[in-house]
Design an enzyme around this catalytic site. Sequence first.
Site, mmCIF file in Angstrom:
data_model
loop_
_atom_site.group_PDB
_atom_site.id
_atom_site.type_symbol
_atom_site.label_atom_id
_atom_site.label_comp_id
_atom_site.label_asym_id
_atom_site.label_seq_id
_atom_site.Cartn_x
_atom_site.Cartn_y
_atom_site.Cartn_z
ATOM 1 N N ALA A 163 -19.728 -19.127 74.750
ATOM 2 C CA ALA A 163 -20.408 -18.674 73.533
ATOM 3 C C ALA A 163 -20.222 -17.175 73.294
ATOM 4 C CB ALA A 163 -21.886 -19.022 73.616
ATOM 5 N N GLY A 165 -8.331 -35.643 75.333
ATOM 6 C CA GLY A 165 -7.036 -35.357 75.936
ATOM 7 C C GLY A 165 -6.608 -33.999 75.409
ATOM 8 N N ARG A 168 -9.027 -28.982 86.187
ATOM 9 C CA ARG A 168 -9.994 -30.075 86.324
ATOM 10 C C ARG A 168 -10.052 -30.465 87.797
ATOM 11 N NH1 ARG A 168 -10.904 -28.334 82.123
ATOM 12 N NH2 ARG A 168 -10.855 -29.304 80.048
ATOM 13 N N ASN A 189 -5.622 -32.996 71.622
ATOM 14 C CA ASN A 189 -6.616 -32.261 70.825
ATOM 15 C C ASN A 189 -5.966 -31.045 70.151
ATOM 16 O OD1 ASN A 189 -8.471 -34.014 72.007
ATOM 17 N ND2 ASN A 189 -9.283 -32.506 73.446
ATOM 18 N N GLY A 218 -17.421 -15.562 73.203
ATOM 19 C CA GLY A 218 -16.202 -15.226 72.460
ATOM 20 C C GLY A 218 -14.954 -15.289 73.317
ATOM 21 N N GLY A 237 -12.168 -25.240 73.414
ATOM 22 C CA GLY A 237 -11.003 -24.450 73.838
ATOM 23 C C GLY A 237 -9.730 -24.972 73.176
ATOM 24 N N ASP A 238 -9.637 -26.286 73.029
ATOM 25 C CA ASP A 238 -8.449 -26.871 72.389
ATOM 26 C C ASP A 238 -8.443 -26.545 70.895
ATOM 27 O OD1 ASP A 238 -7.993 -27.969 74.891
ATOM 28 O OD2 ASP A 238 -9.042 -29.828 74.385
#
Length: 310
Positions: free
Chosen positions: A226, A33, A166, A37, A228, A254-255
């Site tokens: 990956a 979630g 999403r 997160n 950056g 990302g979270d």
Amino acid sequence: MKDTASIGIVALGEPLYELNQQADGRFLGGFGGDTSNVVIAAARLGARTAYASRVGGDIFGDALRGLWEQEGVNVTAVKADKDAPTGLYFVTHHPEGHRFTYRRKGSAASLMGPQDVPEALIASAKILHVSGISQAISSSAAEAVDRAIAVAETAQTLVSFDTNFRPALWDAGTARTAIQRATSHATILKTSIDDSRALFGDDDPASIAARFLGLGAKTVLVTLGADGVLAADAKGQQVLKGHRVTAVDATGAGDAFTGALLAEVCRGIPVAKAVPFANAAAALSTLGYGAIAPLPKRAEVERFLSSAAH
Ligand code: KDG
């Protein structure tokens, strides 16, 4: 000026119970979630955080409550709904990356609405964090996000927004309108190349950053997987390379980035200066399975950064 004893970050959205498939095929239970997160990532790094949502009166809701308690996240704004389930998701791993499969329709969190917004908590906090997923789960949840943002703006609480598109939850057209609306209020806006490609047909990091700055965001972070992250504001932009690690599972990286960035901002560190710390936390979060289990503590991030510097 906010009271220094108050909550640093309040997030609003949907927590999920996670079932993550390991190399041997078995599913490992955990938690996800995106907004949950983020507050847990920040709490592990020392920030004072709170979460606003609804969970079902089931074993998954109880497990999430146990998690937040263990991580020190304030849950006075998490309501219980005995008639609706807590959402679940499965993570499977494929040559092109991880894939999410949801069981969340009609979930307790999707029944959230403006009446569930903890106005006093948001007004006293330094940062409100919401995302495209918070908006996507239902139209009443999208209204809750609008209300939360309005309260934050009035109280001069910074707004952090992650596009987190999403496609399984809503169509790109509806998402674009809602995401643009939230972006126009965002102090900190995080997006990814994948999101911008799907929403705007754009995969050039510099033009993605320019688009979101043009929509009203004050600072834009475009995560490059990956490779950056690109950070941009009205003064210019910088690209920070990703750390080379042997990633096991990038779910929630990302979270982890956003949680670490916001934790640093709560400590008074300017966004541009906080990006290397967040970039390192995101790399470390990929070293184990799940969105939550591998989230690093401050000492681990600092050790990793100092070893990367040598
Ligand atoms: O960013 C990771 C999240 O996407 C994951 O934990 C699941 O929140 C989730 C979602 O709705 O996709």
